[in-house]
Design an enzyme around this catalytic site. Structure first.
Site: not given
Ligand SMILES: NC(=O)c1ccc[n+]([C@@H]2O[C@H](COP(=O)([O-])OP(=O)(O)OC[C@H]3O[C@@H](n4cnc5c(N)ncnc54)[C@H](O)[C@@H]3O)[C@@H](O)[C@H]2O)c1
Length: 246
Positions: A154, A158
């Protein structure tokens, strides 16, 4: 602020992507929601967005697949005539210490988080170059800046996305296209719900603002990067993490 603009957000059926879609819509943008084929929640999100008075469609597809990505871009152009804002938000985790991490988990995370964004940038750059404008926003992570034990795949994806952001900014600046990244810290969502209480407490103790982030905190910064308020900003990564990394 974004009236009449079109925004495409990958993985926006739920979580941070949904919050981004809702906030862009609240600022007047028409929305294209993308998520994986099995995401039943995407249609409900679409209805919530339409209730804000803008137009929205769902185009399901996997960002790993070039054909799905081409279909996403084509459907957006067919419906709205142009794409002004593209958010690479789709992402997953498959955590584990490096010594035990298998090749499948490495490949899967790199394929979705990094190659998926590359596929989307390549596909959306064409219509954006033609119209000589556009804002691409990549959702990275603060761990891509600081590293994190147990997340080699991961973190690499990123950190790679931050590098891809800078290169995209440089390659397309002369065509009027900006590209920036947002690096969220610990945001309350399905992705962080699964962490142990011990890990949550460790993060909590390291956050100067003394609270976990909300999905709306990320969406606010995306609206800024999508709008003309940031028209002289490109190639940057904005940390939205309560001060975790300074
Ligand atoms: N939650 C956190 O603390 C956090 C921190 C840093 C970065 N992020 C980043 O933010 C983004 C969203 O994360 P989140 O927390 O909302 O997670 P989440 O799992 O709730 O949402 C991610 C979404 O991406 C979709 N997805 C997964 N694989 C896919 C693909 N191959 N094609 C299309 N869609 C796909 C999933 O179905 C889901 O709806 C991600 O890139 C994550 O790495 C999140």
């Amino acid at each position: 602020m974004l009236k009449g603009r079109t925004a495409v957000i990958t993985g926006s059926g739920r979580g941070i992507g949904k919050a981004i879609a809702l906030k862009l819509a609240a600022n007047g943008a028409n929305i294209v929601i993308n998520d994986i084929p099995s995401s039943d929640y995407a249609d409900e999100t679409c209805e919530e967005i339409k209730a804000l008075g803008v137009d929205a469609i769902v185009v399901k597809g996997d960002v790993r697949k070039k054909d799905d990505v081409e279909a996403l871009i084509s459907a957006a152009i067919e419906k709205f005539g142009k794409i002004d804002i593209f958010v690479n938000n789709a992402g997953i985790t498959r955590d584990g210490l490096m010594i035990r991490m298998n090749e499948e988990d490495w490949d899967l995370v790199m394929d979705i988080n990094l190659k998926g964004s590359f596929n989307c940038i390549k596909a959306v750059a064409r219509p954006m170059m033609k119209q000589r404008s556009g804002s691409i926003i990549n959702i990275a992570s603060i761990v891509g800046v600081m590293g994190n034990a147990g997340q080699a795949n991961y973190v690499a994806s990123k950190a790679g996305l931050i590098g891809l952001t800078k290169t995209t900014a440089k390659e397309f600046a002369s065509r009027g296209i900006r590209c920036n990244a947002v690096a969220p810290g610990f945001i309350r969502s399905a992705m962080t719900d699964v962490l142990t209480d011990e890990v949550k407490q460790q993060y909590f103790n390291a956050i100067p603002l003394g609270k976990f982030g909300e999905t709306d905190n990320i969406a606010d910064v995306v609206v800024f990067l999508a709008s003309d308020m940031s028209k002289y900003v490109t190639g940057q990564t904005i940390n939205v993490d309560g001060g975790l990394v300074m």
